[in-house]
Design a protein around this motif. Structure first.
Motif, PDB file in Angstrom:
ATOM      1  N   ASP A   1      50.247   2.292  43.429  1.00  0.00           N
ATOM      2  CA  ASP A   1      51.561   2.910  43.539  1.00  0.00           C
ATOM      3  C   ASP A   1      52.705   1.935  43.278  1.00  0.00           C
ATOM      4  N   ARG A   2      52.406   0.637  43.190  1.00  0.00           N
ATOM      5  CA  ARG A   2      53.461  -0.347  42.922  1.00  0.00           C
ATOM      6  C   ARG A   2      53.488  -0.786  41.451  1.00  0.00           C
ATOM      7  N   ILE A   3      52.661  -0.180  40.627  1.00  0.00           N
ATOM      8  CA  ILE A   3      52.673  -0.511  39.201  1.00  0.00           C
ATOM      9  C   ILE A   3      53.721   0.367  38.526  1.00  0.00           C
ATOM     10  N   THR A   4      54.802  -0.259  38.085  1.00  0.00           N
ATOM     11  CA  THR A   4      55.918   0.497  37.511  1.00  0.00           C
ATOM     12  C   THR A   4      56.067   0.302  36.009  1.00  0.00           C
ATOM     13  N   ALA A   5      55.398  -0.702  35.441  1.00  0.00           N
ATOM     14  CA  ALA A   5      55.455  -0.907  33.996  1.00  0.00           C
ATOM     15  C   ALA A   5      54.632   0.176  33.290  1.00  0.00           C
ATOM     16  N   GLU A   6      54.895   0.345  32.015  1.00  0.00           N
ATOM     17  CA  GLU A   6      54.071   1.251  31.209  1.00  0.00           C
ATOM     18  C   GLU A   6      52.614   0.785  31.246  1.00  0.00           C
ATOM     19  N   VAL A   7      51.689   1.716  31.340  1.00  0.00           N
ATOM     20  CA  VAL A   7      50.270   1.393  31.354  1.00  0.00           C
ATOM     21  C   VAL A   7      49.571   2.140  30.222  1.00  0.00           C
ATOM     22  N   VAL A   8      48.908   1.385  29.355  1.00  0.00           N
ATOM     23  CA  VAL A   8      48.079   1.957  28.303  1.00  0.00           C
ATOM     24  C   VAL A   8      46.641   1.587  28.640  1.00  0.00           C
ATOM     25  N   TRP A   9      45.871   2.558  29.086  1.00  0.00           N
ATOM     26  CA  TRP A   9      44.501   2.318  29.566  1.00  0.00           C
ATOM     27  C   TRP A   9      43.550   2.927  28.542  1.00  0.00           C
ATOM     28  N   ILE A  10      42.712   2.072  27.957  1.00  0.00           N
ATOM     29  CA  ILE A  10      41.805   2.523  26.898  1.00  0.00           C
ATOM     30  C   ILE A  10      40.379   2.137  27.270  1.00  0.00           C
ATOM     31  N   ASN A  11      39.546   3.122  27.518  1.00  0.00           N
ATOM     32  CA  ASN A  11      38.137   2.875  27.803  1.00  0.00           C
ATOM     33  C   ASN A  11      37.283   3.223  26.588  1.00  0.00           C
ATOM     34  N   THR A  12      36.028   2.793  26.625  1.00  0.00           N
ATOM     35  CA  THR A  12      35.091   3.144  25.564  1.00  0.00           C
ATOM     36  C   THR A  12      34.037   4.093  26.110  1.00  0.00           C
ATOM     37  N   GLU A  13      33.590   4.985  25.247  1.00  0.00           N
ATOM     38  CA  GLU A  13      32.637   6.019  25.657  1.00  0.00           C
ATOM     39  C   GLU A  13      31.341   5.429  26.189  1.00  0.00           C
ATOM     40  N   LEU A  14      30.835   4.383  25.540  1.00  0.00           N
ATOM     41  CA  LEU A  14      29.543   3.819  25.905  1.00  0.00           C
ATOM     42  C   LEU A  14      29.664   2.649  26.867  1.00  0.00           C
ATOM     43  N   GLY A  15      30.906   2.171  27.061  1.00  0.00           N
ATOM     44  CA  GLY A  15      31.139   1.081  27.997  1.00  0.00           C
ATOM     45  C   GLY A  15      31.461   1.614  29.375  1.00  0.00           C
ATOM     46  N   ARG A  16      32.737   1.533  29.769  1.00  0.00           N
ATOM     47  CA  ARG A  16      33.105   1.944  31.124  1.00  0.00           C
ATOM     48  C   ARG A  16      33.362   3.439  31.254  1.00  0.00           C
ATOM     49  N   GLY A  17      33.410   4.143  30.137  1.00  0.00           N
ATOM     50  CA  GLY A  17      33.349   5.589  30.165  1.00  0.00           C
ATOM     51  C   GLY A  17      34.616   6.283  30.636  1.00  0.00           C
ATOM     52  N   ASP A  18      34.464   7.575  30.865  1.00  0.00           N
ATOM     53  CA  ASP A  18      35.590   8.450  31.173  1.00  0.00           C
ATOM     54  C   ASP A  18      35.798   8.533  32.685  1.00  0.00           C
ATOM     55  N   HIS A  19      36.416   7.499  33.232  1.00  0.00           N
ATOM     56  CA  HIS A  19      36.689   7.435  34.674  1.00  0.00           C
ATOM     57  C   HIS A  19      38.166   7.089  34.862  1.00  0.00           C
ATOM     58  N   PRO A  20      39.027   8.108  34.883  1.00  0.00           N
ATOM     59  CA  PRO A  20      40.477   7.875  34.865  1.00  0.00           C
ATOM     60  C   PRO A  20      41.141   7.752  36.231  1.00  0.00           C
ATOM     61  N   ARG A  21      40.356   7.610  37.308  1.00  0.00           N
ATOM     62  CA  ARG A  21      40.943   7.673  38.632  1.00  0.00           C
ATOM     63  C   ARG A  21      42.046   6.627  38.848  1.00  0.00           C
ATOM     64  N   GLY A  22      41.853   5.414  38.340  1.00  0.00           N
ATOM     65  CA  GLY A  22      42.882   4.387  38.492  1.00  0.00           C
ATOM     66  C   GLY A  22      44.188   4.801  37.846  1.00  0.00           C
ATOM     67  N   ALA A  23      44.106   5.333  36.621  1.00  0.00           N
ATOM     68  CA  ALA A  23      45.311   5.795  35.932  1.00  0.00           C
ATOM     69  C   ALA A  23      45.964   6.942  36.699  1.00  0.00           C
ATOM     70  N   GLU A  24      45.157   7.808  37.265  1.00  0.00           N
ATOM     71  CA  GLU A  24      45.691   8.931  38.036  1.00  0.00           C
ATOM     72  C   GLU A  24      46.443   8.442  39.276  1.00  0.00           C
ATOM     73  N   LEU A  25      45.936   7.398  39.906  1.00  0.00           N
ATOM     74  CA  LEU A  25      46.595   6.865  41.093  1.00  0.00           C
ATOM     75  C   LEU A  25      47.932   6.216  40.748  1.00  0.00           C
ATOM     76  N   ILE A  26      47.996   5.564  39.588  1.00  0.00           N
ATOM     77  CA  ILE A  26      49.275   4.991  39.156  1.00  0.00           C
ATOM     78  C   ILE A  26      50.282   6.113  38.926  1.00  0.00           C
ATOM     79  N   ARG A  27      49.839   7.154  38.276  1.00  0.00           N
ATOM     80  CA  ARG A  27      50.722   8.292  38.007  1.00  0.00           C
ATOM     81  C   ARG A  27      51.146   8.978  39.307  1.00  0.00           C
ATOM     82  N   ALA A  28      50.214   9.082  40.252  1.00  0.00           N
ATOM     83  CA  ALA A  28      50.534   9.717  41.536  1.00  0.00           C
ATOM     84  C   ALA A  28      51.558   8.908  42.318  1.00  0.00           C
ATOM     85  N   GLY A  29      51.647   7.597  42.042  1.00  0.00           N
ATOM     86  CA  GLY A  29      52.629   6.750  42.704  1.00  0.00           C
ATOM     87  C   GLY A  29      54.026   6.891  42.135  1.00  0.00           C
ATOM     88  N   GLY A  30      54.186   7.736  41.107  1.00  0.00           N
ATOM     89  CA  GLY A  30      55.502   7.991  40.547  1.00  0.00           C
ATOM     90  C   GLY A  30      55.738   7.417  39.169  1.00  0.00           C
TER      91      GLY A  30
END
Length: 389
Positions: free
Chosen positions: A329-358
């Motif tokens: 919730d304290r990350i206020t800079a722009e965030v571009v989060w890019i995962n790979t399908e076969l690597g860390r996969g489709d797990h967006p919870r961290g990005a969702e928490l940043i967005r939920a912080g405003g």
């Protein structure tokens, strides 16, 4: 002895001299390139191993900003972002330099450490403090807008650093193939991983050796030789060296170890089919050739990981704020989060928490058909991945 090259240009040796003075008393090495110059400076602070800073500057123009490049666990700047074996000589450092950025790679101190020197205190917070020391020193001298660009563990560090960085000059965080908190069964599995590393630390073993560099080196030197690792279809037989390296890269998630499960499939996209014998296995890497993996891992220092860092990362994956918390919730800079399908996969919870912080300036993308390392080493990474930030 310091190695200096003759000549000076906007963004070149004069700028690097200022940076060298700002960072301290290490023995600097300068290396000229075609339109660029590189400074490598170990930051001695009396500890058992230094943080190392690499700077790539354009010699034809002054930089418009700074990109701090943060390598993944067990890697360093040269191996990950200045890879000599990358197809066509391309690497992320030069791609960002051509965009008008001063590239500053911050290699954690474990890269320069012997196993006996790795400390049980080298967790994620210690890495963040080391990075803040570099950023603060350069910000006082240069006063340029900047961004954090990290891969894997380096991306988690970038996000953690951004949660503590209140400078108005921090403009963006680029997180390449990393994971915030999991949910459900994966969060429970992450808690088991955290406990495994915590137990290792409690037993007095503060270091982790992934061993991948040695496996790839064997594959390059003696591909048809017999490895010591049992072959899954018949454990009485063993992989060839080439087979083992390709299996470890393509099917990383199938390997034993407390943290290999975090990959949807593997480090690199490709196919692996078992034959009638290990020598008849058929395998190929689709995007990043073994020669690039070899060039990258050959550029490593120790290749070691602090168990404390792995414990803290696993705590983040588990959502265990008591062990380690990234303040999403304290990350206020722009965030571009890019995962790979076969690597860390489709797990967006961290990005969702940043967005939920405003913070609404958050994007999360998954690049299809790519493995974990392909995000930085693939011959098509510039168009498939880097073009997205």
């Amino acid at each position: 002895m310091r190695e200096r090259q003759h000549g000076d240009a906007a963004g070149g040796i004069g700028l690097l001299t200022r940076i060298e003075r700002a960072l301290g008393t290490g023995t600097a090495a300068y290396l000229p390139g075609d339109g660029w110059i590189r400074l490598t400076l170990p930051l001695g602070d009396g500890g058992p191993a230094p943080v190392t800073v690499d700077v790539i500057a354009d010699t034809a123009r002054a930089p418009e900003g700074i990109a701090y490049l943060l390598p993944g666990g067990g890697l360093n700047f040269a191996a990950e972002f200045f890879t000599p074996g990358a197809p066509g000589g391309r690497n992320l450092s030069h791609a960002l330099r051509r965009r008008g950025l001063l590239v500053v790679g911050v290699t954690p101190r474990e890269d320069a450490a012997a196993a006996a020197d790795v400390s049980a205190a080298w967790g994620l917070e210690a890495h963040r403090r080391d990075l803040a020391r570099v950023v603060g020193a350069l910000d006082r001298v240069l006063g340029l807008p900047y961004e954090y660009v990290g891969h894997s563990a380096g991306a988690a560090l970038a996000l953690d650093a951004a949660s503590h960085d209140t400078s108005p000059r921090l403009r963006r965080v680029v997180a390449l193939d990393t994971t915030g908190p999991y949910t459900g069964d994966l969060a429970l599995r992450a808690a088991d991983t955290r406990d495994a590393y915590a137990t290792q630390l409690a037993q007095g073993f503060p270091v982790v050796d992934p061993g991948l560099a040695a496996v790839i080196a064997k594959a390059a030197a003696d591909p048809d030789g017999v490895s010591p690792v049992p072959w899954p279809p018949d454990p009485a037989q063993c992989f060839t060296h080439a087979g083992l390296a390709h299996f470890a890269l393509i099917r990383t998630a199938a390997l034993p170890g407390p943290a290999n499960w975090i990959y949807a499939r593997g480090h690199g996209a490709g196919t692996y089919d078992f034959g009638a014998t290990p020598a008849e296995d058929r395998f190929t890497l689709a995007l990043t050739p073994l020669s690039t993996w070899h060039a990258a891992t050959a550029a490593l220092g120790s290749g070691l990981l602090p168990a404390a860092l792995m414990r803290d990362l696993a705590a983040v994956w588990a959502g265990d704020d008591d062990t380690y918390r990234i303040a999403w919730d304290r990350i206020t800079a722009e965030v571009v989060w890019i995962n790979t399908e076969l690597g860390r996969g489709d797990h967006p919870r961290g990005a969702e928490l940043i967005r939920a912080g405003g913070n609404e300036r958050v994007s999360f993308t998954v690049v299809e058909g790519h493995g974990h390392g392909d995000a930085v080493w693939s011959g098509t990474a510039a168009s498939d991945v880097w073009s997205r930030f």
